[in-house]
Design an enzyme around this catalytic site. Sequence first.
Site, PDB file in Angstrom:
ATOM      1  N   LYS A  86     -12.435  -5.941  -6.582  1.00  0.00           N
ATOM      2  CA  LYS A  86     -13.528  -5.015  -6.539  1.00  0.00           C
ATOM      3  C   LYS A  86     -12.667  -4.293  -6.518  1.00  0.00           C
ATOM      4  O   LYS A  86     -13.215  -2.911  -7.321  1.00  0.00           O
ATOM      5  CB  LYS A  86     -13.960  -4.761  -5.219  1.00  0.00           C
ATOM      6  CG  LYS A  86     -13.346  -4.343  -4.621  1.00  0.00           C
ATOM      7  CD  LYS A  86     -14.042  -4.567  -3.451  1.00  0.00           C
ATOM      8  CE  LYS A  86     -13.278  -4.095  -1.729  1.00  0.00           C
ATOM      9  NZ  LYS A  86     -13.466  -4.298  -0.533  1.00  0.00           N
ATOM     10  N   LYS A  89       1.161  -1.677   0.087  1.00  0.00           N
ATOM     11  CA  LYS A  89      -0.090   0.521   0.217  1.00  0.00           C
ATOM     12  C   LYS A  89       1.052   1.035  -0.407  1.00  0.00           C
ATOM     13  O   LYS A  89       0.435   2.533  -0.732  1.00  0.00           O
ATOM     14  CB  LYS A  89      -0.917   0.175   0.638  1.00  0.00           C
ATOM     15  CG  LYS A  89      -2.497  -1.231   1.453  1.00  0.00           C
ATOM     16  CD  LYS A  89      -3.439  -1.138   2.161  1.00  0.00           C
ATOM     17  CE  LYS A  89      -4.177  -1.813   1.801  1.00  0.00           C
ATOM     18  NZ  LYS A  89      -5.489  -1.703   2.917  1.00  0.00           N
ATOM     19  N   LYS A 105      -6.981 -12.839  -8.716  1.00  0.00           N
ATOM     20  CA  LYS A 105      -8.286 -13.292  -7.441  1.00  0.00           C
ATOM     21  C   LYS A 105      -9.345 -12.109  -8.426  1.00  0.00           C
ATOM     22  O   LYS A 105      -8.979 -10.911  -8.646  1.00  0.00           O
ATOM     23  CB  LYS A 105      -8.032 -12.623  -5.677  1.00  0.00           C
ATOM     24  CG  LYS A 105      -9.447 -13.610  -5.309  1.00  0.00           C
ATOM     25  CD  LYS A 105      -8.151 -13.069  -3.450  1.00  0.00           C
ATOM     26  CE  LYS A 105      -9.696 -12.294  -3.028  1.00  0.00           C
ATOM     27  NZ  LYS A 105      -8.637 -12.067  -1.308  1.00  0.00           N
TER      28      LYS A 105
END
Length: 334
Positions: free
Chosen positions: A201, A116, A198
């Site tokens: 979203k 991140k 995977k």
Amino acid sequence: MENPNKKIIFSGIQPSGNLTLGNYLGALKNFSLLQDEYRCYYCVVDMHTLTVRQDPAALKERSYALLALYLACGIDPEKNVLFMQSHVPAHAELSWILGCYTYMGELNRMTQFKDKSKRHSDNINGGLYTYPVLMAADILLYQSDLVPIGQDQKQHLELARNVAERFNNIYGDTFKIPEPFIPKQGAKIMSLQEPDKKMSKSDTNANNFILINEERDIIMKKFKRAVTDSGNEIRFDEAEKPGISNLINIYSAVKGITREDTEREFAGLRYGDFKAAVGIAVADELAPIKEKYEEFLKNRDYLDRLLRQNAEIANGAASQTLRDVYEKVGFVQL
Ligand code: TRP
């Protein structure tokens, strides 16, 4: 009266984006099956989302949306504790304490923090760094036995266990040591265009995912476009046929049947027909959820009432643990 011997499950989901078919088949669809056997806390972890910049109006909207979605998926608010993290101050309070028992070396090793920080290099804030400590507080406050998590959160759960053990070693038994929970049912759903990743979203290509509240014709279109392979056999083989295997998983999970059943059902059919059948099955499964979701979402008064009641229950449980911790570390108790 609630059976006090039930094992406790704690699950946190960030209201940071729309949920996908992957979240549904991997977790939400099965959550309603747990509600009789376990004591389940479902927490909308709004505080965690602030570690990356959020639009306030959108955050509020998505927090309600996530609650509405839980309800639409059949999670009974009388049997489960559905609440917002920010409604229970003990999360922030315990997080401070636990932070004093977590080493910087441990936090430095967290792969999600490293990822991140790279992705949000303009905003590497303290919250992003101590995120796993808040997550540990979430879990430990409720004396959770089990935590449903994906692969990406294993390291965070391991940290929570280590910090809990460290605290218990110093002060005596205070926290239950939580275990990861891998539901019996629950499929790992991959991206429709890149089936080695995977379904997510946050993917920039919308053809990769199906949203839980997606329109029927969009669902059909996305499955029509889903990648397969150059062969023509509908057979499960993740290495050779990742696309077809993913579609087999999706169909099997929706129908609650085995992969072999799915292979048998479609033996000899063409890829195009199979993809259309998966599209129909998914659209049929999601249609009633979408309808209920939209209805719940309109009923703000109901949602607020429910949140108020559940926050009270969560506060009751959390404050017992926090009080014990405050006592043990030597804070003056009144
Ligand atoms: N970090 C988790 C995620 O992004 C969300 C989360 C926060 C969580 N607190 C939790 C998950 C406690 C399980 C238990 O997926």
